[in-house]
Design a protein around this motif. Sequence first.
Motif: not given
Length: 170
Positions: A30-31, A46-48, A68-69, A166-169
């Motif tokens: 992602v980075d 974007g998707a992980k 962002d998760q 769940g939530g974001a990082e």
Amino acid sequence: MTEEGKRIVEYVRAHGFSYELMEHEPVYTVDEIEKLGLWNHENGIGAKNLFLRDGSGKRHFLVVIREDQQADLKQIRKEIGSSRLSFASKERLAKYLKVSAGSVSPLGILNDAECEVEVFFDKGLKEYLYTAVHPNDNSATLWMKTKDLVKIIQEHGNSFDWVEIGGAES
């Protein structure tokens, strides 16, 4: 772009799905994607993509979350109704989705001839009109309507469901 990437883009085009294609240097994290600015899109994210297996190795899952998760495997396990989860090996990734690490994508489902992989999208993706994914090739990014990605998976025959990951990082 690889032949696999070209094949997937042609599939998407031939089936009448709209998309935006961006070719770029291969990216693995992602980075790296963020440094290239590949996930900047109006009303898109974007998707992980997490390729997981259960404790017995009999069930395989493709879990798609927002960029962002964080991947909380205990939360994912609870949501998808699985035994202990772990990341699947590169051999399993090649066997079921026919892609290598770094190129995992919901479009890898098109290579799952037996429809053995169970697919789950985080409900948070519903908030976005567009989702960025690789066309099974990490040297390209496809921006597609999220509903079209879901339609491709469902029409292919893989099981699909929306889950709350769940939530974001922080």
